[in-house]
Design an enzyme around this catalytic site. Structure first.
Site, PDB file in Angstrom:
ATOM      1  N   ARG A 142       0.801  -1.222   0.000  1.00 49.94           N
ATOM      2  CA  ARG A 142       0.000   0.000   0.000  1.00 49.94           C
ATOM      3  C   ARG A 142       0.835   1.273   0.000  1.00 49.94           C
ATOM      4  NH1 ARG A 142      -2.580  -3.706  -1.088  1.00 49.94           N
ATOM      5  NH2 ARG A 142      -4.606  -4.349  -0.273  1.00 49.94           N
ATOM      6  N   SER A 158     -11.497   0.734   2.408  1.00 47.65           N
ATOM      7  CA  SER A 158     -10.987   0.199   3.675  1.00 47.65           C
ATOM      8  C   SER A 158     -10.193   1.275   4.400  1.00 47.65           C
ATOM      9  CB  SER A 158     -10.103  -1.021   3.420  1.00 47.65           C
ATOM     10  OG  SER A 158     -10.857  -2.082   2.883  1.00 47.65           O
ATOM     11  N   GLU A 213      -5.055   3.328   6.204  1.00 48.46           N
ATOM     12  CA  GLU A 213      -4.775   3.260   4.771  1.00 48.46           C
ATOM     13  C   GLU A 213      -5.263   4.543   4.111  1.00 48.46           C
ATOM     14  OE1 GLU A 213      -6.117   0.464   0.981  1.00 48.46           O
ATOM     15  OE2 GLU A 213      -5.916  -0.434   2.964  1.00 48.46           O
TER      16      GLU A 213
END
Length: 315
Positions: free
Chosen positions: A177, A228, A305
Site C-alpha cells: 500500500r 478500507s 490506509e
C-alpha cells in the site's frame, strides 16, 4: 501561506485556470473537506511541470488528487494548491502486453479494456474506484494482486518541475500500500504496465466475481466512503497471509459505532461511511475509537490506509 496575486501568477506560469476556495468535499469520495485555497485541473505533463516549478518558487504547499478515493480532507480545507490530475490516455499493445496509461485514467476502465484485449494481470482490480495515478503510487491491491508488480516504467514530475523517466523497478520502491514516489514528493504522470496473454472469457468471469463481491460487501454509491480505512496487518509468520484488519475490528464490535454522521458500515467493519453530513473530525473520532478497541483487545496498532490531508484537528 498564499502570496498576494498567487492565482494570477500561477495561471500565467502554467497556462491553465486556477480557481479559489473550491470545496474538497466535491472532489473526494468521502464527500468531506473544506475549501482548497487554490485549485487546478492539470491535463498534460508540460502544464504539470510548469505548475510545480511555479508553486515551489512561491513556497506554496501542494496536494495532488486523482479520483479523491482513499483520502480524508480536513474540515478546514487545504491552505495551498490542490492539483487534480486529469492526464488521460490509454494505449494497449496486445501483442507485447505493454499498456501505456495516463495517471488520470480510470482504474476500472483500464481493467475493463485490458481484459477486452485478452491481457491478464489486472483482473484483481475489477471495480476498484479511483484513478491509475493513485493506484500505482499507492500500490493498490486486493485478491493477491497489486499494481506495482506490473509497472515497468513511468513518467514522473519531481517537486522542482523536472520531468524524469523511471525504468528501473527498484526505483519505484513499491511496498504494501505504498511506494517511493510519494516519499520523494514526485507526481506520477504516466505509467507503462507489462501484462500477459490470457483467456478473455476466463478473465471476464474472474472480474465479474470480484465486482459481485465488492458490491455485496462494500457500500452502495449513495453512501460516500474512502474504502478500507485501516491497512491489513503483516502475516503472523513469514510467507503467510496478512491479517485482515476488518476481522479484528469485527471481533471488537465496531459495527455498532457512530459519531455524528460517520458510521461503520454494517457489512464491513473496516469501512467508514458518511451518512449525510459527516465531518473529518467525526471520522477521526470514530476511527480513533475503532483502533483503541483493537489495541486493547489484541495488543496491535492499526495503521490508516486512508490518507488525511490538511490540518488535523485535536481529538
Amino acid at each position: 501561506m498564499i502570496p498576494p496575486n498567487a492565482r494570477i501568477d500561477l495561471e500565467a506560469a502554467a497556462a491553465l485556470a486556477i480557481l479559489e476556495d473550491v470545496p474538497l468535499a466535491l472532489h473526494t469520495s468521502f464527500r468531506i473537506g473544506g475549501p482548497a485555497a487554490l485549485f487546478a485541473e492539470v491535463t498534460d505533463v508540460p502544464k504539470l511541470s510548469r505548475l510545480l516549478t511555479a508553486v515551489r518558487s512561491m513556497g506554496i504547499d501542494t496536494l495532488v488528487l486523482g479520483g479523491g478515493t482513499n483520502v480524508l480532507a480536513s474540515d478546514e480545507g487545504f491552505p495551498g494548491l490542490v492539483m487534480r490530475l486529469a492526464i488521460g490516455g490509454l494505449a494497449i499493445d496486445a501483442a507485447s502486453g505493454r499498456v501505456r496509461v495516463g495517471a488520470g485514467a480510470s482504474s476500472a476502465d483500464l481493467v475493463e479494456r485490458t481484459i477486452a484485449a485478452s491481457l491478464k494481470g489486472l483482473e484483481f482490480a475489477a471495480g476498484l474506484p479511483g484513478t491509475v495515478g493513485g493506484a500505482v503510487a499507492g500500490n493498490a491491491g486486493c485478491y493477491g494482486g497489486s499494481f506495482g508488480e506490473h509497472v515497468v516504467s513511468a513518467t514522473i514530475v519531481e517537486p522542482d518541475g523536472s520531468v524524469v523517466e523511471l525504468a528501473d523497478a527498484e526505483a519505484f520502491g513499491f511496498r504494501y500500500r505504498g511506494s517511493g514516489l510519494g516519499d520523494r514528493g514526485a507526481v506520477l504522470a504516466e505509467a507503462v504496465l507489462a501484462l500477459e496473454p490470457g483467456d478473455r472469457t476466463e478473465l471476464e468471469e474472474i472480474a465479474a466475481r470480484h465486482v459481485a463481491t465488492r458490491e455485496e460487501r462494500h457500500p452502495p454509491r449513495i453512501l460516500p466512503c474512502a474504502g478500507s480505512y485501516f491497512k491489513n496487518l503483516p502475516p503472523a509468520e513469514p510467507g503467510g497471509q496478512r491479517i485482515a484488519a476488518g476481522a479484528l475490528l469485527d471481533a471488537v464490535g465496531v459495527k455498532e459505532l457512530r459519531v455524528g454522521d460517520a458510521g461503520v458500515f454494517e457489512r464491513h467493519a473496516n469501512i467508514v461511511v458518511n451518512r449525510g453530513r459527516a465531518t473529518a473530525r467525526d471520522v477521526l473520532t470514530l476511527t480513533t475509537e475503532m483502533a483503541r478497541r483493537v489495541k486493547e483487545r489484541f495488543g496491535v496498532e492499526l495503521s490508516p490506509e486512508v490518507r488525511f490531508v490538511g490540518r488535523r484537528p485535536s481529538i
